[in-house]
Design an enzyme around this catalytic site. Structure first.
Site, mmCIF file in Angstrom:
data_model
loop_
_atom_site.group_PDB
_atom_site.id
_atom_site.type_symbol
_atom_site.label_atom_id
_atom_site.label_comp_id
_atom_site.label_asym_id
_atom_site.label_seq_id
_atom_site.Cartn_x
_atom_site.Cartn_y
_atom_site.Cartn_z
ATOM 1 N N SER A 18 -8.277 74.776 -3.190
ATOM 2 C CA SER A 18 -8.221 75.547 -4.424
ATOM 3 C C SER A 18 -9.630 75.860 -4.904
ATOM 4 C CB SER A 18 -7.467 74.807 -5.536
ATOM 5 O OG SER A 18 -8.164 73.610 -5.845
ATOM 6 N N TYR B 222 -5.895 79.293 -5.032
ATOM 7 C CA TYR B 222 -5.292 79.178 -6.348
ATOM 8 C C TYR B 222 -6.213 78.397 -7.270
ATOM 9 C CZ TYR B 222 -4.012 74.551 -4.664
ATOM 10 O OH TYR B 222 -4.058 73.280 -4.140
#
Length: 142
Positions: free
Chosen positions: A24, A57
């Site tokens: 991430s 993300y």
């Protein structure tokens, strides 16, 4: 439906890279709140220094930390000190362009916010599209 820019952190500096994390990009929630980027939202990360482009993300780091940490495989695409662009997007119908005003933040090297602006797209009476970059935040009064 078409893919449009929803929010952008332009020129934020990478503060760390953690290869041994699950993956991430870790961002300061203050920056995300102001731009309109949510936790667990998928974003594109474009490295201005190397040209690398990835999709990952968002997870929130410590509020007020000004962090920008690439984690897991993403850590291989950036070095501490690289400037990156973090861009979220949304799928909308073309006529909905009038309703979105993507917020854009630009940054100093210490990841303090330099400029606040937004993209303003529209449709003229004759059907042609318009585009402008405006200072400040959409809906703000001066």
């Amino acid at each position: 439906m078409r893919k449009f820019v929803a929010a952008k952190l332009h020129g934020i500096t990478v503060t760390d890279a953690n290869l041994n994390y699950h993956g991430s990009i870790t961002l300061d929630p203050e920056h995300c709140d102001e731009a309109g980027i949510l936790p667990m939202e998928f974003v594109e990360v474009w490295n201005k220094t190397s040209g690398a482009r990835i999709s990952t993300y968002v997870i929130y780091g410590e509020r007020g930390s000004r962090c920008c940490v690439l984690n897991g495989a993403a850590a291989r695409t950036c070095q501490v000190g690289d400037e990156v662009i973090v861009c979220s997007s949304a799928y909308i119908e073309e006529h909905q362009i009038l309703g979105i005003k993507p917020r854009v933040l630009t940054f100093h090297r210490d990841n303090s916010v330099r400029d606040r602006m937004f993209y303003d797209g529209g449709i003229n009476d004759d059907g042609t599209m318009t585009f402008a970059i405006r200072e400040g935040s959409p809906g703000a009064t001066t």
